[in-house]
Each structure stands twice: as C-alpha cells, then as structure tokens.
Design a protein around this motif. Structure first.
Motif: not given
Length: 717
Positions: A419-425, A463-467, A702-716
């Motif tokens: 549904n979107n494009a996931l580009i990993d590098w 994740v790149v959407s609106n393609l 079922l193929e999972e829709p591609i959504t924005a990956k949830y990133l971890e944030y560090e808390e002080d």
C-alpha cells in the motif's frame, strides 16, 4: 518601572520561536504535553491522530470504501474526532490498543497509552506565556468588559474564578464587598483563564499532588496506589517544584553568565556563514567549468559522429541515384530501351550488326540485374548507433573526489512496496551519518524521468506514501554528516501494485471451522491443524476417504472497482487455495457440516467441490489457484497447454490478487517482481469476497500494510 516593562515586552517578543507549534507553525492554542516532553496544540494532536486513523482504516482508495457491503462512516466528522480522543480499539481487534502519535517536534512516534489524548496534560505555563506574548503583540488592542451593556467598556481586571474580564464598575457589582466572590483571585486583563487547581486527567476528581520521576509527569495519589505509576518512584510536588526550579534557575544563570561567549560565537557563526556563501559560489563556478569541459568534449564528439553519418548517407544516396538512373533506362522509350528501339530501325545489316553486338551485351546485363535485384547500398544505419551504456553509467556516478562519508546502500531484500513503499538502507558503522535524504521519482513508460522528490530522514528506513498504482518508481539515498554530503546510492526500482490495496481480516464467523483451523487474535493469520481430528474421522472410514477443504473468507466484500491484496503461504503447506468467490457460491460451499448433501462432505468431492479445475466456464463466480509443496499450480484452461510442466511454477514468497470488478477479471501476481502469473474472467455480478482454503498442514499470512515504523525515543530520568 517603565524601563522594566519595556524590557519585559522586548523579551517576550524575542521568544516567539519557542511559542510556535511544530505542527501548525502558529502560536500554541491549548498546548498538550506529549510523553517526549514536547508540546503540540490540542487541535493539531487530534488532526494528526485523525489522519493516522484514516490511513489505518483506509482501503487505499475511495473505490475500496465505496465497494464495501458493510456500513461505513461517510466522513470523519466530529464522531471520529471524538473517538480518537479516548481509549480506542482497532477494527475487529480483541485486545485494547495503545495510541501511537508521531511527534512533530522530535519526529519520533510516542505512545499516548490507552487513554489517548485524554491522558495528556495541558501545558498551562506555556499557555500563559503565549497569552503574555499575544498581549505584548497587541498592546494597542484593549480587552473589553464581558458584562457591560453595549457599548462595552475597557476591562481593568480579570477574575480567574469567574473566567471573565470586568471594568471597575462591573467588578464592584459582581464582586460586592463582604461576599464570597470578593475573595476571588483577580489579575490584570487577560483572555487566558487557567484552573487554580491542576486535576489528574486519569482520575478527574483527584488533585495533582505528586511527581513521577520515571515518567516525568505529575500524578495523583490514586495513580500511585493502583494506577500505572504504582511501581514508579514518586516525590512530593513541592519537592519536585523546588528541585526543578533550582536546576532551571542554575542553568539560566549559567547561560546568562556566558552571554559574552554566546555573542562571540554568534559573531564567529556569522563570519562562517559569509565564508560558506563565498566558498559555495566558488565551488559552483568550478563545477560549472568542469561540466563546460565535458560539454565541449561531447560537442566535439557529436560533431565528428554527425559528420561520419552525413558522409555515409551521401555516399549511399549517390549509389542509389546511379542505380535509379540505370533502372529508368530500362523503361520503354527511355534510356537503354529507347536507344535499342531506335537501333532496331536500322535497315543496313552491316551497320546494325556493328552497333547491336555491344547493345545486346548491355541488354543481357540489364536483364540479369532484373532477375537478381540487389540495392546498391544499405538503408539501415545500425552500424552508426552510438553506444553510451558505459558512459551513462560513469556519468551517473559522477561525484566529488572525496566527500568524507561513504555512500549508503539500499537493502533490496528489506525494501518492498505494497500500500506504501518501505525503503531500508544501511551505512557503514565507521561512517555513521547524522541524517539522510531519500529521493524518489516516477518512471514513465516512455522512460521519461520525472523530477526527484526529497524526504529528510533521521533513521535508516522510511515509508513513502501516495504512490500511483501500477507504476515504476526509482529510489536512491544520500547521507549527511554535518555539512558533508555523500554521493547518491545506486537506484532501486520498485513496481507498485496494479490497484489500490484492499484492507480486510479473516472472518471468524462465516464458515470458520475452529476444529481444523487456528486463527490468531489479530485475525491476519490462519493455520490448518491437520492431524488428530483427521485420524479420529478416518478411524470410522472403511472405504476410500478424502480429506475435505476447510474454507475461510475475508470479512469485507467487494461490489465494484479495482482492488489488490496479497498473502504469504507457508512453505510447509501441503495444499492451499487462494482467490475470490461470490457470496452465493460461498453459501453453497459453506453449508453446515451436518448437511450430508453438501459437496464439501461428499466422499468423493471434498477436494473438487471448490476446484477451479472442474470446468472451463469463463463466467464462473469464483476463481481459486492451488499452492502447495512449494509450488504454484496454474489452473487448467481450454485455450492453453495443460501439460504439467507448463502449469507448475515455483511458489512465490508473496502472492498478490488483483480483482477488477468492472471488467470481471481476476489476476494472480508474484509480489517479488510484480509479475502476473495467471488471469481469467470471473462473474462479479454478486458481492465478491477474498477466499482461502486449506487441506492438511498449512498456513496463510495476510500481507501486513506498510505503515510508519514506531521509533524508540530515549528518556532522561
């Protein structure tokens, strides 16, 4: 005093950058404090969550929404906005979900918890500062009395308990001396009324009186006793206030004491900016000079190549002209034939023989040339096609001598499109980058290149959407470290699905056999549990026995439009069928197991009752392909070869199904290469459903829709 007031206003005006919401880029309105400690307008949080909710439930097209036979909300309206403000559930989910929110300030996804927006604190301090800024910005604009009869008078004070502004006369009337209202707290004219007591958003009747050091947020005693903070370390509000105020005051005093150093560094930065401007222009001039040199070489080569082509063209045209003149001489009353006709008129035999001998040889030669016609030259210029493959590749990698940072490499195995494009590098550890820029563009069928779109990324995936559907896109990445930029990576070309992605889950109610099939809680994976139950059934069978297919369908149907979905069949699967089926055909297949007339339970029809191989009817209301034992079996057809070697293909990693209801056609794709493996006509006059069947051990995911990956944030802490 006037000087102090003036300094205060100047200070307020100088902090405007700190009072701008990172989402709407305007002054904060009712800011909320996110778990990452950034503040965002209340309305901006709701709008962003609404957009995420739409993208999750979206079938990726209006067609998908319109085609669903189920009742859906026609527009988000306020019902949806209110819904995302409180704890939510995913569609058809069996477990409560937490709300993930992409913070516009740090670009990380933060967990708002099960309570969502309603669990966030309002940033009253920031709200008050914004109000002071607004007042400083509109010093000439007076705040009018809320209680005056028209025309209202200018207010002189505001009551924090009444949340209203008053002129002197109205304040005396509504706050008479000796009454309870006379004890209300009043301040100068303002439009910002904040509560005197901060209440807990989770326990709305409880006052905030403690501070959780782990979560860095105020809590009430119920949060500590039995809530989410029961095992967290807390301190009293007064202690937290004293500690934080001391730290903040100390840090502010330190910065103020370093004001001279800051000004010196600002001057240095201004000089560096000027130097950067000059150096940048110089680098551009040098680059232009290098490209001009390349242009000169190309112009020189172009001139010599065109001259060679023109010379060859002139030589060939000359030969053709000569040949044309020779053949024109063979026409009656023209050239050689005309001359021969005149010679035939000679009556003197000696003279005739003397002339006719040489003429006859020429006529014979012309006759032979007619029998074996051959053009004097070639019209094709195949030998003059310029080969620029190597040069194009070299020019495509044209870069600087050394950028100081390695080129990132796109991971082709992890990158995919659905549904979107996931580009990993990835980037070498020794050359870690600060950020990346992902570029992408659409490639037209005539290989015309569109301009590059750029996205700044702080991680190593995006994740790149609106393609657009059924299109080729090229992707490339470059890395940044400070002001240094790497060359672009090699391009990765991906082919988007032929239609918008259709969203559905497995239906656990319609025909689902829980004795043979195991469905996970998310309802996006089903497994066939062949074994003990089959053995028990087989024990009672004394004659030939065939294991029946167990069907399961999608929970959303389709009535019109173009739709695409994909699934993965586990490699260990013995026999799996995937495809589409109409509602009336499913009713026939999914009749009660006790119905002995059901074709699913006839002794000799279990396998074939839903088989797409049973007939060649082009208008049948279903189509299923067979997958198993790591093979993909193309159904039999009356128009193509039915030999086994032509019908058996290696099983793709992921199988895509494209249903075009308008044309009545279904196609099956290899998702890895977006290649159509098989297509056929199907009757779409009834509601169509994604259909699946399993026999023996097997599994479908079922193929999972591609959504924005949830990133971890560090808390002080």
């Amino acid at each position: 005093m006037e000087g102090d007031a003036s300094d205060s206003q100047v200070t307020i005006k100088n902090i405007e950058r700190e009072l701008i919401c990172p989402a709407c880029k305007e002054l904060f309105t009712h800011p909320l404090i996110l778990p990452c400690q950034h503040s965002v307008c209340h309305k901006c949080v709701k709008e962003l969550l609404l957009s995420l909710d739409d993208s999750f439930n979206d079938v990726a097209s209006d067609n998908s929404n319109q085609s669903s036979p189920r009742l859906r909300l026609t527009s988000p309206s306020m019902d949806k906005i209110d819904k995302i403000s409180r704890p939510g559930w995913k569609r058809n989910s069996l477990t409560p979900r937490s709300t993930m929110f992409p913070c516009p300030g740090c670009e990380h996804d933060v967990d708002l918890g099960e309570r969502g927006v309603s669990g966030l604190f309002r940033n009253f301090t920031l709200e008050t500062i914004v109000e002071r800024y607004r007042q400083a910005a509109r010093a000439a604009t007076a705040i009018m009395c809320d209680l005056c009869k028209p025309p209202p008078q200018e207010s002189t004070k505001s009551c924090m308990d009444c949340s209203a502004s008053y002129c002197n006369e109205c304040f005396k009337i509504y706050h008479p001396w000796g009454t309870v209202k006379a004890q209300h707290e009043y301040v100068g004219p303002t439009t910002n009324f904040r509560p005197k007591i901060l209440m807990c958003p989770e326990h709305e009747t409880e006052r905030i009186n403690m501070y959780c050091e782990l979560c860095r947020r105020p809590v009430c005693h119920l949060c500590k006793l039995g809530g989410n903070h029961s095992n967290h370390r807390v301190t009293t509000m007064s202690s937290a206030y004293k500690t934080l105020k001391e730290k903040l005051s100390k840090d502010i005093d330190f910065l103020i004491g370093k004001e001279g150093q800051v000004k010196s560094q600002i001057s240095e930065l201004n000089l560096l900016m000027k130097e950067t401007e000059c150096n940048g222009e110089r680098a551009k001039e040098e680059a232009l000079a290098h490209f001009e040199k390349l242009f000169e070489i190309l112009e020189d080569r172009k001139s010599s190549v065109l001259k060679a082509i023109d010379a060859s063209k002139k030589l060939r045209l000359d030969k053709f002209h000569t040949q044309v003149e020779e053949y024109q001489g063979l026409l009656e009353n023209n050239g050689l034939v005309g001359y021969a006709q005149e010679v035939l008129k000679e009556t003197d035999q000696s003279c005739f023989v003397q002339t006719a001998k040489q003429l006859h040889l020429r006529i014979q030669k012309a006759t032979e040339s007619l029998k074996s016609f051959r053009p004097a030259a070639q019209a094709s210029f195949e030998d003059y096609v310029v080969n620029i493959t190597k040069q194009t590749e070299v020019l495509g990698e044209l870069s600087f001598f050394s950028s100081g940072i390695d080129i990132p490499e796109i991971n082709e195995e992890q990158s995919k499109v659905y549904n979107n494009a996931l580009i990993d590098w990835h980037q070498p550890e020794k050359d870690k980058a600060d950020s990346y820029v992902l570029e992408y563009r659409k490639i037209n069928r005539d290989e015309e290149m569109m301009s590059w779109n750029e996205i700044e990324v702080h991680g190593t995936s995006k994740v790149v959407s609106n393609l657009e559907s059924n299109s080729h896109y090229a992707f490339r990445v470059r890395a940044y470290r400070g002001s240094i930029c790497s060359p672009c990576s090699r391009e990765l070309v991906l082919h988007t699905p032929p239609a918008p992605v259709f969203s559905f889950l497995f239906d656990e109610k319609c025909g689902y056999n829980n004795e043979h099939l195991l469905l996970n809680l998310k309802r996006d994976r089903v497994e066939s549990r062949a074994g003990f139950n089959v053995l028990l059934a087989a024990e009672r069978i004394q004659v030939g026995y065939y294991t029946s297919l167990d069907y399961i369908i999608g929970d959303v149907g389709i009535t019109k439009g173009k739709h695409f979905w994909a699934c993965r069949v586990e490699p260990y699967s013995y026999l799996v069928k995937v495809g589409v089926a109409s509602s009336d055909k499913l009713q026939e297949w999914l009749r009660s197991p006790r119905d002995t007339a059901s074709p699913r339970y006839e002794q000799d029809s279990g396998h074939d009752s839903g088989s797409e191989d049973a007939c060649f009817d082009p208008s049948q209301p279903f189509t299923l392909v067979t997958i198993g034992m790591k093979k993909f079996f193309i159904p039999k057809s009356s128009t193509s070869s039915n030999e086994p070697e032509n019908r058996v293909l290696p099983m793709p990693t992921s199988i895509g199904i494209f249903l075009d209801c308008d044309k009545g056609k279904v196609s099956f794709y290899d998702m890895d290469h977006m290649k159509c493996l098989y297509e056929r006509q199907v009757d779409c006059s009834h509601t169509m459903y994604p259909a699946f069947a399993l026999m023996g051990s097997g599994g479908i995911q079922l193929e999972e829709p591609i959504t924005a990956k949830y990133l971890e944030y560090e808390e002080d802490v």
